[in-house]
Design an enzyme around this catalytic site. Structure first.
Site, PDB file in Angstrom:
ATOM      1  N   ALA A   1     -65.399  -7.606 -82.139  1.00  0.00           N
ATOM      2  CA  ALA A   1     -64.802  -7.312 -83.380  1.00  0.00           C
ATOM      3  C   ALA A   1     -63.845  -8.270 -83.871  1.00  0.00           C
ATOM      4  O   ALA A   1     -63.037  -7.955 -83.206  1.00  0.00           O
ATOM      5  CB  ALA A   1     -65.367  -6.267 -84.072  1.00  0.00           C
TER       6      ALA A   1
ATOM      7  N   GLY B   1     -68.178  -5.469 -79.758  1.00  0.00           N
ATOM      8  CA  GLY B   1     -69.049  -5.190 -80.708  1.00  0.00           C
ATOM      9  C   GLY B   1     -69.516  -6.772 -80.013  1.00  0.00           C
ATOM     10  O   GLY B   1     -71.154  -6.788 -80.327  1.00  0.00           O
TER      11      GLY B   1
ATOM     12  N   GLU C   1     -72.439  -4.426 -78.060  1.00  0.00           N
ATOM     13  CA  GLU C   1     -73.333  -4.216 -78.777  1.00  0.00           C
ATOM     14  C   GLU C   1     -73.989  -5.145 -79.266  1.00  0.00           C
ATOM     15  O   GLU C   1     -75.372  -4.768 -79.532  1.00  0.00           O
ATOM     16  CB  GLU C   1     -72.206  -3.476 -79.759  1.00  0.00           C
ATOM     17  CG  GLU C   1     -71.472  -2.164 -79.020  1.00  0.00           C
ATOM     18  CD  GLU C   1     -70.632  -1.644 -79.471  1.00  0.00           C
ATOM     19  OE1 GLU C   1     -71.203  -0.391 -80.784  1.00  0.00           O
ATOM     20  OE2 GLU C   1     -69.269  -1.249 -79.723  1.00  0.00           O
TER      21      GLU C   1
ATOM     22  N   GLU D   1     -62.917  -0.769 -75.988  1.00  0.00           N
ATOM     23  CA  GLU D   1     -62.814  -0.693 -77.318  1.00  0.00           C
ATOM     24  C   GLU D   1     -60.697   0.883 -76.839  1.00  0.00           C
ATOM     25  O   GLU D   1     -60.256   0.941 -77.067  1.00  0.00           O
ATOM     26  CB  GLU D   1     -63.250  -0.104 -78.222  1.00  0.00           C
ATOM     27  CG  GLU D   1     -63.872  -0.995 -79.007  1.00  0.00           C
ATOM     28  CD  GLU D   1     -65.368  -1.526 -78.004  1.00  0.00           C
ATOM     29  OE1 GLU D   1     -66.233  -1.621 -78.715  1.00  0.00           O
ATOM     30  OE2 GLU D   1     -65.531  -1.256 -76.849  1.00  0.00           O
TER      31      GLU D   1
END
Length: 172
Positions: A70, A113, A116, A136
């Site tokens: 992200a 992300g 993911e 993260e």
């Protein structure tokens, strides 16, 4: 798919033009998943899903990064209340609900992300340079788009816990 995109390259490919190809195209940020990119991805997926000519979709990035996670710069100043009340990460799961098969073609970094996003696809083809991880924890947070659940199903509880709790990466 008929639309212009700022963060994606979208086309139909294959001998019969029945494979939708979506390439994340934000090289200066290692394909970091910003709100604009994710909105475009939803639009592209909706177009491919409603196109009767498209039988399958390939989602890819670059040789260096599928998606490095992200966009931290976009997230760093958000408060918990802004994230909670503003449906932060809302719609990120579009990939997992598309009815046509989606193949993630991953080479380079698929972190946070990005990892993911790859796990939301039906199949992951990983190149020799693919690096998967949920780093993260190194930023003081945890995976936020279903990463902990999908990772456990993909690699088992022990390896998933090791990756999430240490931030370590795995190769293809």
């Amino acid at each position: 798919a008929g639309s212009t995109f700022q963060y994606l390259l979208v086309q139909k490919t294959g001998a019969q033009k029945n494979v939708g190809l979506i390439q994340l195209n934000r090289p200066q940020a290692l394909n970091a998943l910003c709100e604009g990119l994710m909105a475009e991805l939803r639009r592209a997926l909706e177009a491919m899903e409603s196109d009767p000519q498209v039988g399958a979709i390939v989602l890819t990035g670059s040789q260096k990064a599928f998606a490095a996670g992200a966009d931290i710069k976009e997230m760093q100043n958000k408060t918990f209340q802004e994230c909670y009340n503003g449906a932060f990460l809302g719609g990120w799961d579009k990939v997992s609900v598309v009815r046509k098969p989606i193949i993630a073609a991953v080479n380079g970094y698929a972190l946070g992300g990005g990892c993911e996003l790859a796990m939301m696809c039906d199949i992951i083809y990983a190149g020799e340079k693919a690096q998967f991880g949920q780093p993260e924890i190194l930023l003081g947070t945890i995976p936020g788009a279903g990463g902990t659940q999908r990772l456990t199903r993909a690699v088992g509880k022990s390896l998933a816990m090791e990756m999430v709790l240490t931030g370590d990466r795995i190769s293809a």
